[in-house]
Scaffold this motif. Structure first.
Motif, PDB file in Angstrom:
ATOM      1  N   ALA A   1      -6.597   7.063   5.765  1.00  0.00           N
ATOM      2  CA  ALA A   1      -6.299   6.344   4.531  1.00  0.00           C
ATOM      3  C   ALA A   1      -7.287   5.179   4.397  1.00  0.00           C
ATOM      4  O   ALA A   1      -7.096   4.127   5.014  1.00  0.00           O
ATOM      5  N   PRO A   2      -8.365   5.343   3.629  1.00  0.00           N
ATOM      6  CA  PRO A   2      -9.422   4.320   3.569  1.00  0.00           C
ATOM      7  C   PRO A   2      -8.940   2.954   3.104  1.00  0.00           C
ATOM      8  O   PRO A   2      -9.405   1.929   3.608  1.00  0.00           O
ATOM      9  N   GLU A   3      -8.002   2.918   2.150  1.00  0.00           N
ATOM     10  CA  GLU A   3      -7.546   1.632   1.629  1.00  0.00           C
ATOM     11  C   GLU A   3      -6.832   0.835   2.708  1.00  0.00           C
ATOM     12  O   GLU A   3      -7.073  -0.369   2.877  1.00  0.00           O
ATOM     13  N   ARG A   4      -5.978   1.497   3.465  1.00  0.00           N
ATOM     14  CA  ARG A   4      -5.286   0.819   4.552  1.00  0.00           C
ATOM     15  C   ARG A   4      -6.267   0.375   5.629  1.00  0.00           C
ATOM     16  O   ARG A   4      -6.190  -0.742   6.144  1.00  0.00           O
TER      17      ARG A   4
ATOM     18  N   GLU B   1     -14.903   5.059  11.939  1.00  0.00           N
ATOM     19  CA  GLU B   1     -14.570   5.502  10.584  1.00  0.00           C
ATOM     20  C   GLU B   1     -15.692   6.342   9.974  1.00  0.00           C
ATOM     21  O   GLU B   1     -15.454   7.423   9.429  1.00  0.00           O
TER      22      GLU B   1
ATOM     23  N   LEU C   1       0.852  -1.193   0.000  1.00  0.00           N
ATOM     24  CA  LEU C   1       0.000   0.000   0.000  1.00  0.00           C
ATOM     25  C   LEU C   1       0.882   1.234   0.000  1.00  0.00           C
ATOM     26  O   LEU C   1       2.019   1.201   0.456  1.00  0.00           O
ATOM     27  N   ARG C   2       0.353   2.322  -0.506  1.00  0.00           N
ATOM     28  CA  ARG C   2       1.043   3.587  -0.333  1.00  0.00           C
ATOM     29  C   ARG C   2       1.087   3.924   1.144  1.00  0.00           C
ATOM     30  O   ARG C   2       0.157   3.623   1.888  1.00  0.00           O
TER      31      ARG C   2
ATOM     32  N   ARG D   1     -13.650   9.516   8.404  1.00  0.00           N
ATOM     33  CA  ARG D   1     -13.924   9.906   7.017  1.00  0.00           C
ATOM     34  C   ARG D   1     -14.354  11.364   6.888  1.00  0.00           C
ATOM     35  O   ARG D   1     -14.295  11.936   5.809  1.00  0.00           O
TER      36      ARG D   1
ATOM     37  N   ARG E   1       0.786   6.160   4.466  1.00  0.00           N
ATOM     38  CA  ARG E   1      -0.346   7.001   4.799  1.00  0.00           C
ATOM     39  C   ARG E   1      -0.139   8.440   4.336  1.00  0.00           C
ATOM     40  O   ARG E   1      -1.060   9.082   3.839  1.00  0.00           O
TER      41      ARG E   1
ATOM     42  N   ALA F   1      -0.773   8.601   0.622  1.00  0.00           N
ATOM     43  CA  ALA F   1      -2.139   8.298   0.211  1.00  0.00           C
ATOM     44  C   ALA F   1      -3.111   9.387   0.613  1.00  0.00           C
ATOM     45  O   ALA F   1      -4.075   9.659  -0.106  1.00  0.00           O
TER      46      ALA F   1
ATOM     47  N   ALA G   1      -9.395  -0.403   5.351  1.00  0.00           N
ATOM     48  CA  ALA G   1     -10.164  -1.561   4.898  1.00  0.00           C
ATOM     49  C   ALA G   1      -9.337  -2.840   4.999  1.00  0.00           C
ATOM     50  O   ALA G   1      -9.847  -3.896   5.405  1.00  0.00           O
ATOM     51  N   ARG G   2      -8.047  -2.757   4.653  1.00  0.00           N
ATOM     52  CA  ARG G   2      -7.171  -3.930   4.741  1.00  0.00           C
ATOM     53  C   ARG G   2      -6.998  -4.359   6.200  1.00  0.00           C
ATOM     54  O   ARG G   2      -7.045  -5.548   6.519  1.00  0.00           O
TER      55      ARG G   2
END
Length: 219
Positions: A141-144, A185, A128-129, A190, A131, A134, A146-147
């Motif tokens: 960082a939503p992608e992190r 979140e 991942l990028r 968010r 934080r 991103a 979620a992971r």
């Protein structure tokens, strides 16, 4: 700080997040273990005193943030248990096993997504990028996230089977922590409402079992 142990750093991150003062140093209570033993906090009441020993895998302690995701989570969980018991004892409040497990699940999420480990720990799977790349320094960082939520709350196995006391306790703690993390979140991270998020996390930390469950189920 140079020479500082990984568990001590975890303790500092958690104490800063929850505004805790004067907690005993976790390093003084750690007993490294070998041979595949997992994290365990041992507590014994001796007269009016509380005797505590935190068993942590030696390999996880040594590798620190370079360890596997599971090793890092064991360190965070152990330090979380220790710090929560110490804080509840300081306030002369009881502690249940469900409280310990629920708070530890939340603590892992908080440190890995919003806190001191958010830019340090590599996750399983594609890179991942970082934080700051991103989402900017200190931003969500939503992608992190979620992971992390998937690894903590979905892609998991339980040692104890359902229908047992321990098995049911861990499953309840996991489900409640997942709901509370989702609320944190959606309502705060968010929307960039960081001060309100910190207040919500501190309220959850200070709550006992009944209020913790209510706060998680309100999500």
């Amino acid at each position: 700080m140079e020479g500082e142990t990984f568990p001590a750093r975890i303790q500092q991150h958690l104490a800063r997040t929850y505004g805790l003062d004067d907690a005993p140093a976790v390093d003084d209570f750690i007993r490294p273990t070998d041979g595949g033993a997992r994290e365990a906090l041992l507590i014994r009441h001796a007269g009016g005193d509380l005797e505590v020993a935190l068993h942590l895998p030696r390999r996880a302690i040594t590798r620190g943030r370079q360890g596997t995701f599971d090793e890092i989570c064991q360190i965070v969980e152990g330090v979380s248990h220790f710090l929560y018991v110490a804080e509840r004892a300081r306030r002369e409040l009881p502690t249940t096993q469900l409280e310990l497990e629920l708070q530890a699940e939340v603590d892992k999420y908080v440190l890995l997504v919003h806190g001191g480990l958010a830019d340090e720990v590599e996750l399983p799977g594609p890179p991942l990028r970082r934080r700051d790349e991103a989402a900017g320094p200190g931003r969500f960082a939503p992608e992190r996230a979620a992971r992390i939520r998937a690894h903590l709350f979905e892609r998991i196995t339980f040692t104890d089977p359902p229908g047992t006391e321990a098995g049911d306790r861990y499953r309840i703690a996991n489900e409640l922590a997942a709901r509370f993390a989702g609320r944190i979140e959606a309502e705060f991270a968010r929307r960039g409402r960081h001060a309100e998020m910190l207040a919500a996390l501190r309220r959850f930390y200070a709550a006992g079992q009944t209020e913790k469950i209510a706060l998680a189920r309100a999500a």
